[in-house]
Design a protein around this motif. Structure first.
Motif, PDB file in Angstrom:
ATOM      1  N   TRP A 301       0.851  -1.210   0.000  1.00 53.46           N
ATOM      2  CA  TRP A 301       0.000   0.000   0.000  1.00 53.46           C
ATOM      3  C   TRP A 301       0.883   1.256   0.000  1.00 53.46           C
ATOM      4  N   ARG A 305       1.363   4.067  -3.621  1.00 55.39           N
ATOM      5  CA  ARG A 305       0.701   5.381  -3.489  1.00 55.39           C
ATOM      6  C   ARG A 305       0.937   6.327  -4.674  1.00 55.39           C
ATOM      7  N   TYR A 332      -4.164   6.997   2.941  1.00 56.32           N
ATOM      8  CA  TYR A 332      -5.265   6.799   1.991  1.00 56.32           C
ATOM      9  C   TYR A 332      -6.527   7.439   2.538  1.00 56.32           C
ATOM     10  N   THR A 352     -10.678   3.218  -1.818  1.00 57.93           N
ATOM     11  CA  THR A 352      -9.943   4.390  -1.298  1.00 57.93           C
ATOM     12  C   THR A 352      -9.184   5.087  -2.419  1.00 57.93           C
ATOM     13  N   VAL A 354      -5.788   8.282  -2.710  1.00 60.34           N
ATOM     14  CA  VAL A 354      -4.715   8.822  -1.867  1.00 60.34           C
ATOM     15  C   VAL A 354      -5.142  10.171  -1.305  1.00 60.34           C
TER      16      VAL A 354
END
Ligand SMILES: C[S@@+](CC[C@H](N)C(=O)[O-])C[C@H]1O[C@@H](n2cnc3c(N)ncnc32)[C@H](O)[C@@H]1O
Length: 384
Positions: A301, A305, A332, A352, A354
């Motif tokens: 994760w 990004r 996020y 989600t 960023v």
């Protein structure tokens, strides 16, 4: 005709939206627990391509006052015998043809108090319908079908609150059993869940999509079927799973770019911005997290990004992994999250983007159907 679409628990609204979008002539679309009912009189074969639906049945009739005693079974079977079984086959023929000489089974689900088993009902009904159809009934026991033959037609009884809905499966096998999904391994995703994830991610024709834990390719293939021609890169650490993806995709007629990659070492800077990542990572149940993610998925994760700026991340994972909290810690911005039931486990589904980007939203029609599902108490604001 009236249809019952069986759906995943918690995603009834996604199937309702799909039915409305694909069949603008469908009427009276209504959601219930694990099902969407609707009326539709257009070309029936297209119904078999519904992707987020588990199973689809044509309603033949409703029978009230079924009763709960042992004696109720024979009376129910007699009443089922009185229904128009030629018309039932005629309705199926709008979608597909059953062979002249065919096998059928009966599947019953019974809710509420009753002093008989589902097998009592299934076998009593099967015995009554067999001579009317001139077909062979495949009896069922707790161990499964008592014959190695496969049914060409399935009669389905939903007994709820003392009333029975009698229906026939529109397809030969449940819709969730995809013909393309032949090469599989443990932990592979249920195709309607993958299709729902793709719908929730809100992809467009120009989207560049990625699944860094692709397994047997279910998400990428469902995305390709929903959005023909979309650019999808699917990768996995396990070469055998990547080979499964290639074979399944070829069978589905979907083109997917594949790679053998450790999700912790993907060169994300070359894959964005604007990427859409749709994935279901290893849950340490059926499949262990390996390579660079064996301690934590955070590295993925964190490193993805930059590619996700202007894009979105859509994840399906066991609720115990608490991915929503991890993603919030890692910068996020949650657009939407819900809980569903998948293979008996509570599972989180998260959309989600960023931080710094607009909050990602559900596609408009899905948002509308979700609101209706919450108003009708089919789901809660947090899902289950
Ligand atoms: C839950 S399964 C995905 C199932 C897939 N959605 C499907 O439909 O088949 C998780 C996958 O993560 C893969 N995996 C585990 N560790 C990995 C890593 N470090 N990098 C990439 N893939 C990994 C496993 O090989 C497995 O295929």
């Amino acid at each position: 005709m009236e249809l019952i679409a069986r759906t995943l628990r918690g995603l009834e609204w996604v199937s309702a939206a799909e039915i409305e979008r694909r069949f603008p002539d469908a009427r009276r679309i209504r959601m219930g627990n694990r099902e969407v009912t609707f009326e539709y009189d257009g070309p029936a074969a297209a119904l078999l391509r519904l992707q987020t639906v588990d199973d689809l049945f044509v309603v033949i009739s409703r029978i009230d006052d079924v009763g709960a005693t042992k004696g109720a079974v024979a009376r129910l079977a007699q009443r089922v015998r009185g229904l128009d079984w030629d018309e039932a086959l005629h309705r199926l023929s709008a979608a597909r043809t059953a062979p002249d000489e065919f096998f059928f089974d009966v599947v019953a689900s019974i809710e509420g108090d009753h002093r008989y088993s589902r097998f009592d009902v299934e076998n009593a009904v099967g015995e009554q319908v067999a001579p009317l159809w001139g077909a062979t009934h495949l009896a069922r026991t707790a161990e499964g079908l008592s014959s190695s033959e496969r049914p060409d037609v399935t009669v389905r009884l939903f007994v709820k609150q003392g009333a029975a809905v009698v229906a026939v499966r529109l397809s030969a096998a449940p819709l969730h059993r995809r013909p393309y999904k032949h090469d599989t391994a443990p932990g592979t995703l249920h195709p309607p869940a993958a299709a729902a994830l793709v719908a929730i991610a809100g992809m467009r024709a120009e989207t560049r999509a990625f699944d860094p834990f692709c397994g047997d390719g279910t998400i990428a293939i469902e995305a390709g079927l929903q959005h023909p021609g979309i650019a999808f890169h699917a990768s996995d650490l396990d070469p055998a799973r990547v080979e499964n993806t290639r074979r399944n995709a070829a069978r589905a007629g979907v083109e997917i770019d594949t790679g053998i990659e450790d999700a912790a070492r993907i060169p994300w800077d070359r894959r964005g911005p604007g990427a859409v990542v749709i994935t279901n990572p290893p849950w340490n149940n059926a499949v262990r997290a390996a390579g660079g993610v064996s301690d934590s998925l955070d590295v993925v994760w964190r490193s993805a990004r930059p590619a996700l700026r202007g894009g979105r991340l859509c994840v399906l994972a066991d609720a115990k992994l608490d991915i929503p909290t991890r993603l919030a810690h890692l910068g996020y911005r949650r657009g939407f999250s819900t809980r569903i039931r998948l293979a008996g486990r509570v599972t989180s589904l998260i959309l989600t983007g960023v931080q710094g980007d607009d909050r990602p939203e559900l596609p408009h029609d899905l948002g509308e159907w979700r609101r209706r599902a919450i108003d009708a108490r089919v789901v809660g604001p947090e899902g289950l």
